[in-house]
Scaffold this active site. Structure first.
Site, PDB file in Angstrom:
ATOM      1  CG  HIS A 183      -1.745   1.160   1.462  1.00 42.13           C
ATOM      2  ND1 HIS A 183      -3.097   1.188   1.215  1.00 42.13           N
ATOM      3  CD2 HIS A 183      -1.436   2.398   1.939  1.00 42.13           C
ATOM      4  CE1 HIS A 183      -3.581   2.390   1.516  1.00 42.13           C
ATOM      5  NE2 HIS A 183      -2.587   3.146   1.965  1.00 42.13           N
ATOM      6  CD  GLU A 184       1.724   3.623   3.644  1.00 45.94           C
ATOM      7  OE1 GLU A 184       1.925   4.670   3.004  1.00 45.94           O
ATOM      8  OE2 GLU A 184       0.716   3.456   4.366  1.00 45.94           O
ATOM      9  CG  HIS A 187       0.320   6.199  -0.665  1.00 49.51           C
ATOM     10  ND1 HIS A 187      -0.856   6.565  -1.279  1.00 49.51           N
ATOM     11  CD2 HIS A 187      -0.035   5.711   0.559  1.00 49.51           C
ATOM     12  CE1 HIS A 187      -1.875   6.312  -0.451  1.00 49.51           C
ATOM     13  NE2 HIS A 187      -1.395   5.786   0.663  1.00 49.51           N
TER      14      HIS A 187
HETATM   15 ZN   LIG Z   1      -2.373   5.149   2.336  1.00 49.68          ZN
END
Ligand SMILES: [Zn+2]
Ligand SMILES: *[C@@H]1O[C@H](CO)[C@@H](O)[C@H](O)[C@H]1NC(C)=O
Ligand SMILES: *[C@@H]1O[C@H](CO)[C@@H](O)[C@H](O)[C@H]1NC(C)=O
Ligand SMILES: *[C@@H]1O[C@H](CO)[C@@H](O)[C@H](O)[C@H]1NC(C)=O
Length: 270
Positions: A183-184, A187
């Protein structure tokens, strides 16, 4: 020391054992103001492969993994080799008070990153820390990332910080399959949350993720938070807030955006 080159997708998928609870993901990645997002995105002309540039571009990403630890025990942040994917086995293990005290935008963060960050704009620096002793609002945080477009102004800050207990086989119940890293890193390559902008267009700037009003909690199959959308909330998407077990993939549109952003901001072409 820590210099491992891996194909872009190798680290986007972390797989391992089980764990479930109805909890919400704690992501501390701060979204820019609506004005800034709009201006960044307005500038996002579709990127097509520029053959002149291509030969200077890299299709692998150097990964620098920094295990920030208080001591050599698991409780102190020391992660066993088998909790990190094979490609990542070259790791920089460093003792630091930051294991306990690190919070985003702090002196502790600045000092950690300025000391350890390695590589250029295409290098992924991952720091594992504890978030155990920080300001209250960060106690529930599993990770956060910087955005690719901010590298130009604060390059030392660039990277992904994750809670050590979220790695595959770690102790973070519901969030110990490694999806926090995925998830990170999402980003870091320029993807927003699936609920960015709520139900309003353009949302997350990805055409095939169903608009969603807020982040999901647990794994609420059949959730639908926006009126007038086709289909259900994208709770199985890596960029939602669901539990690790619930998350299974990125959409084709996200892959396109990822490629565009990596090319535009990180000189990576794949
Ligand atoms: Zn996030
Ligand atoms: C391709 O990149 C080169 C070098 O940066 C640039 O001069 C040229 O205008 C670009 N071509 C296109 C079609 O974008
Ligand atoms: C290691 O550090 C952790 C976190 O500060 C602490 O809870 C634990 O007691 C320490 N263990 C040893 C053996 O020092
Ligand atoms: C969807 O419509 C219902 C009924 O009109 C309304 O109560 C609800 O607030 C709407 N939801 C959103 C997210 O706009």
């Amino acid at each position: 020391m820590v210099h491992v080159h891996v194909p872009v997708f190798a680290f986007l998928t972390f797989l391992a054992p089980h764990g479930v609870t109805a909890l919400q993901r704690g992501c501390g990645t701060e979204t820019a103001s609506a004005e800034r997002v709009a201006s960044l995105e307005a500038d996002s002309a579709p990127v097509t492969s520029n053959t002149t540039k291509t030969k200077y571009f890299s299709s692998t990403i150097p990964v620098h993994w920094h295990v920030i630890r208080a001591n050599e025990t698991y409780q102190g942040g020391s992660i066993p080799e088998n909790m990190i994917q094979e490609q990542m086995q070259t790791i920089n293990r460093v003792p630091s008070d930051s294991f306990l005290s690190l919070v985003p935008d702090s002196g502790s963060e600045q000092s950690m990153k300025q000391t350890y960050r390695k590589g250029d704009v295409n290098a992924l620096n991952i720091y594992t820390v504890g978030f155990l002793d920080g300001a209250a609002r960060w106690l529930g945080i599993y990770g956060y990332s910087t955005w690719p477009w901010d590298y130009a102004s604060v390059s030392w800050n660039d990277g992904v910080v994750i809670k050590w207990s979220t790695l595959p086989g770690g102790t973070e119940e519901g969030f110990n399959l490694g999806k926090t890293a995925t998830h990170e890193i999402g980003h870091w390559v320029g993807l927003y949350h699936t609920f960015e902008g709520g139900c309003e267009s353009p949302g997350d700037y990805v055409f095939d993720t169903t608009p969603e009003d807020t982040g999901a909690e647990g794994c609420p199959v059949g959730r639908k938070t926006c009126n007038g959308t086709i289909g259900y909330d994208p709770i199985h998407n890596y960029m939602d807030y669901s539990t690790d077990e619930c998350m299974t993939g990125f959409t084709a549109g996200q892959i396109v955006r990822m490629r565009t952003q990596l090319f535009k901001y990180r000189n990576v072409l794949f």
